[in-house]
Design a protein around this motif. Structure first.
Motif, short mmCIF file in Angstrom:
data_model
loop_
_atom_site.label_atom_id
_atom_site.label_comp_id
_atom_site.label_asym_id
_atom_site.label_seq_id
_atom_site.Cartn_x
_atom_site.Cartn_y
_atom_site.Cartn_z
N SER A 1 42.14 46.53 30.86
CA SER A 1 41.05 45.24 30.93
C SER A 1 41.18 44.81 32.75
O SER A 1 42.05 44.74 33.36
N GLY A 2 39.49 44.32 32.52
CA GLY A 2 39.08 44.24 34.11
C GLY A 2 38.10 43.91 34.14
O GLY A 2 36.75 44.81 33.76
N VAL A 3 36.83 43.93 35.45
CA VAL A 3 35.92 44.30 35.93
C VAL A 3 35.82 45.65 35.92
O VAL A 3 36.38 46.41 36.66
N PRO A 4 34.49 45.92 35.55
CA PRO A 4 33.87 47.56 35.47
C PRO A 4 33.98 47.72 37.06
O PRO A 4 34.07 48.81 37.75
N SER A 5 33.59 46.92 38.13
CA SER A 5 33.47 47.44 39.44
C SER A 5 34.32 47.34 40.36
O SER A 5 35.10 48.89 40.76
N TRP A 6 35.47 46.65 40.01
CA TRP A 6 36.75 47.18 41.07
C TRP A 6 37.86 47.95 39.89
O TRP A 6 38.25 48.87 40.87
N PHE A 7 38.12 47.79 38.85
CA PHE A 7 38.39 49.18 38.13
C PHE A 7 37.95 50.68 37.92
O PHE A 7 38.87 51.36 38.52
N LEU B 1 43.94 44.25 35.69
CA LEU B 1 43.71 44.29 36.95
C LEU B 1 43.11 43.09 37.54
O LEU B 1 42.28 42.27 36.76
N GLY B 2 44.27 42.16 38.24
CA GLY B 2 43.63 40.93 38.11
C GLY B 2 43.56 40.50 40.14
O GLY B 2 43.45 41.01 40.61
N GLY B 3 43.42 39.43 40.30
CA GLY B 3 43.37 38.55 41.47
C GLY B 3 43.80 37.96 42.34
O GLY B 3 45.82 38.61 41.88
N SER B 4 44.57 37.23 42.99
CA SER B 4 45.31 37.02 43.93
C SER B 4 45.10 35.48 43.94
O SER B 4 44.28 34.24 43.31
#
Length: 506
Positions: free
Chosen positions: A217-223, A149-152
């Motif tokens: 793989s990513g940030v807990p809150s976003w995932f 999960l990524g940004g932009s």
């Protein structure tokens, strides 16, 4: 999909072996890293300014090169943004990670050199996988795909030159990753780099629903938001009913602890594992390398030279730093780095606790200043001060004191910030005050703005009016009422605000 885990384990095994050699050799390894960094930067403008050609040891380096904040180094980075070559690091830098946390602006821009990508960020990610496979010999991680999960590349840089790219670190990592990695991850690059989260989230759910996902793989809150959407769309109770082979979540960016129970409630706990990483915009620094120990192994050969600032030196304009071979276990230090992205003796704003020295293992203690980063928003005091000053001016009100803290998400609600404010002159409309404060915080802080986008990840903040004298009463209860009194403006937990709220009812 064919199980490629045995092949991957063979490829990554040497990195685990290499890290074992760091024990009792941290000084040698780190001095070698610094010598390489200095050699690479001798032809740069920074290197010429600080006479890198004359430096032959760490002791020379520490004497000649000043400790830098972002504000100190920002003019040099601006030259790189404008396209100038050989400024802080060799060659031209065309990639910059946008992050919050400056005192003079909404965002800071961290250079991402090719050396930093390959010697640090990707190498660190590989080390995380290597140690995980070593810890769990039965893993089948590469029998399916990873959900990253990524940004932009959304940014607010005006007149950005044609070949420069500014955006979230994760966007750069996804954009430049080896094409072979794209065969074992989801979503596609087009979806991963989408800017509009109200379109991106449904696309992420659709892209992942029918895949054999084995790792996240990513940030807990976003995932957490994404996983709940997948579960809801599938009409099941846990994510393992959708992805039965899911086995590990590589997480970082913010503390996992506030989310641990929520993840337990949506996973099969007998199958799920969690590996913490320390991957910041400035570099990939550490990884969890033990099952029952959440301390992280500091990566010593990834193009980063570490120094440590004792806490009593944090406010010293010329602080005395310690190299890694002089730190003491159990102590907390501000982390300072020199690295192949061209940051030199740069205080990144994090504090770390040294858990052991052979090998060097750390835990993240927090930030060097008060902040809220419960959801990846990195809201700083200067953001809060600026926003509340503006809203008071607009609405003709005035405050005496304030504090703010996170309210964590539950099964039925999103997270938000809660503000406790003692007014000298109360606003004529408290609800309008809260809405306007929220809007101004978004203007001041790009990460908070991203998390607040269309209420997808965070709800609008709430404001509680404090009774007259509340903060003085609280300070008195702590024994700190007096000329040097200080109310913590922001906290990343509720240790201050909860007692105040209780006192507010008296």
């Amino acid at each position: 999909m064919i199980n490629l885990t045995p092949l991957a384990r063979a490829v990554f095994r040497h990195r685990v072996t290499e890290s074992l050699r760091w024990v009792n050799r941290c000084e040698k390894v780190q001095r070698e890293q610094l010598a390489w960094l200095i050699k690479c930067a001798r032809g740069t403008h920074w290197g010429a300014t600080y006479r890198y050609g004359e430096l032959s040891s760490y002791e020379d380096f520490a004497q000649m090169v000043p400790v830098s904040s972002y504000e100190d180094i920002a003019p040099w980075i601006k030259r790189q943004l404008d396209g100038e070559r050989n400024v802080l690091w060799r060659g031209q830098v065309n990639r910059f990670a946008q992050s919050s946390g400056t005192s003079n602006g909404k965002s800071k821009y961290i250079p991402i050199t090719d050396d930093a990508l390959h010697r640090c960020h990707y190498k660190g990610a590989g080390d995380a996988v290597a140690h995980y496979l070593s810890l769990y010999p039965g893993s089948r991680m590469f029998s399916g795909k990873g959900f990253i999960l990524g940004g932009s590349f959304a940014n607010e840089v005006k007149d950005l030159r044609r070949n420069a790219m500014v955006g979230d670190l994760s966007a750069h990592l996804i954009d430049k990753v080896n094409p072979l990695v794209n065969m074992v991850r989801v979503p596609s690059k087009n979806i991963a780099l989408m800017e509009e989260w109200d379109r991106k989230l449904p696309a992420l759910v659709v892209a992942s629903m029918c895949e054999n996902i084995t790792n996240l793989s990513g940030v807990p809150s976003w995932f957490l938001t994404v996983l709940k959407m997948v579960i809801a769309r599938a009409g099941v109770a846990t994510i393992h009913e959708v992805w039965p082979n899911l086995e590990v979540f590589f997480h970082g960016g913010i503390s996992f602890e506030p989310y641990r129970e929520q993840y337990k409630s949506i996973t099969d706990t007998s199958k799920m594992r969690y590996i913490e990483t320390y991957n910041a915009s400035e570099g990939f620094f550490a990884i969890q390398n033990a099952i029952d120990d959440r301390a992280m192994l500091l990566l010593l050969d990834v193009g980063v030279f570490y120094e440590f600032m004792p806490l009593d030196e944090l406010d010293n304009p010329n602080p005395q730093l310690l190299p890694i071979w002089k730190v003491e276990p159990g102590k907390i230090y501000g982390l300072v780095i020199s690295s192949c992205n061209g940051l030199w003796r740069y205080a990144i704003g994090d504090t770390v606790k040294i858990e052991s020295v052979n090998p060097v293992k750390i835990t993240i203690a927090g930030r060097t200043k008060h902040f809220i980063n419960a959801f990846g928003e990195e809201l700083m005091v200067h953001n809060a001060d600026a926003a509340i000053t503006k809203v008071c001016k607009e609405m003709g009100c005035a405050i005496l004191n304030y504090t703010a803290a996170p309210v964590y998400a539950t099964d039925n609600s999103k997270g938000r910030h809660e503000w406790l404010i003692e007014f000298a002159i109360k606003p004529y409309d408290m609800a309008k005050f809260a809405t306007r404060l929220d809007e101004l915080l978004q203007q001041e802080n790009s990460d908070y703005q991203a998390k607040r986008y269309k209420n997808i990840f965070l709800d609008e903040l709430t404001v509680v009016a404090a009774r007259d004298g509340l903060f003085d009463d609280w300070l008195r209860s702590t024994g700190k009422l007096g000329g040097q009194r200080k109310v913590p403006r922001l906290a990343n937990n509720r240790q201050f605000i909860d007692p105040m709220l209780t006192m507010n009812q008296v």
